[in-house]
Design a protein around this motif. Structure first.
Motif, short mmCIF file in Angstrom:
data_model
loop_
_atom_site.label_atom_id
_atom_site.label_comp_id
_atom_site.label_asym_id
_atom_site.label_seq_id
_atom_site.Cartn_x
_atom_site.Cartn_y
_atom_site.Cartn_z
N ASN A 293 0.83 -1.20 0.00
CA ASN A 293 0.00 0.00 0.00
C ASN A 293 0.86 1.25 0.00
O ASN A 293 0.51 2.25 -0.62
N ASP A 294 1.99 1.20 0.71
CA ASP A 294 2.93 2.31 0.68
C ASP A 294 3.41 2.51 -0.76
O ASP A 294 3.46 3.64 -1.26
N GLU A 295 3.72 1.42 -1.43
CA GLU A 295 4.19 1.50 -2.81
C GLU A 295 3.07 1.99 -3.74
O GLU A 295 3.34 2.74 -4.68
N LYS A 296 1.84 1.57 -3.47
CA LYS A 296 0.72 2.07 -4.28
C LYS A 296 0.58 3.58 -4.13
O LYS A 296 0.29 4.28 -5.10
N LYS B 112 0.91 6.19 -7.14
CA LYS B 112 -0.18 7.13 -7.42
C LYS B 112 0.34 8.55 -7.47
O LYS B 112 -0.08 9.34 -8.33
N TYR B 113 1.31 8.89 -6.60
CA TYR B 113 1.89 10.23 -6.65
C TYR B 113 2.60 10.45 -7.99
O TYR B 113 2.42 11.49 -8.62
N GLN C 132 -5.41 0.96 8.53
CA GLN C 132 -3.97 1.07 8.35
C GLN C 132 -3.56 1.03 6.88
O GLN C 132 -2.61 1.69 6.48
N GLU C 133 -4.27 0.30 6.07
CA GLU C 133 -3.94 0.23 4.65
C GLU C 133 -4.06 1.61 4.00
O GLU C 133 -3.24 1.99 3.17
N ILE C 134 -5.07 2.36 4.40
CA ILE C 134 -5.26 3.71 3.86
C ILE C 134 -4.16 4.63 4.36
O ILE C 134 -3.61 5.42 3.60
N PHE D 100 -1.04 3.97 2.46
CA PHE D 100 -1.14 4.56 1.13
C PHE D 100 -0.83 6.05 1.19
O PHE D 100 -0.02 6.57 0.41
N LEU D 101 -1.46 6.75 2.13
CA LEU D 101 -1.23 8.18 2.27
C LEU D 101 0.22 8.48 2.65
O LEU D 101 0.80 9.46 2.16
#
Length: 90
Positions: free
Chosen positions: A35-38, A42-43, A73-75, A78-79
């Motif tokens: 999710n961090d990589e997603k 996305k950025y 936590q997944e959100i 991501f953020l």
């Protein structure tokens, strides 16, 4: 959203909850690197499109995540990935 749609959504969630449809274990089991990589991806995509987002509600989501015991936590990951990539590319 109309009141009828909100009521219908509430009724559906309530019915599913009462029938144990939501029996998944939502406890946080560690960092969700994907999710961090997603968020980072996305950025980069937003930057190439010229539509970089400002996540004004990110602090609220972090607080809410603590209140609900890490279920979001997944959100948050991501953020965090989005924000990290934004700082790295300044």
């Amino acid at each position: 959203m109309s009141k009828n749609k909100i009521k219908d959504l509430h009724d559906m969630v309530k019915e599913n909850y009462e029938n144990d449809t939501y029996s998944r274990d939502y406890s946080y089991h560690g960092p969700y690197a994907h999710n961090d990589e997603k968020g980072r991806d996305k950025y980069r995509q937003d930057k190439s499109n010229g539509h970089i987002k400002i996540w004004y509600y990110a602090p609220f989501i972090r607080i809410l995540n603590k209140i609900v015991g890490g279920r979001m936590q997944e959100i948050v990951d991501f953020l965090n990935g989005y924000r990290y990539e934004k700082k790295e590319n300044k």
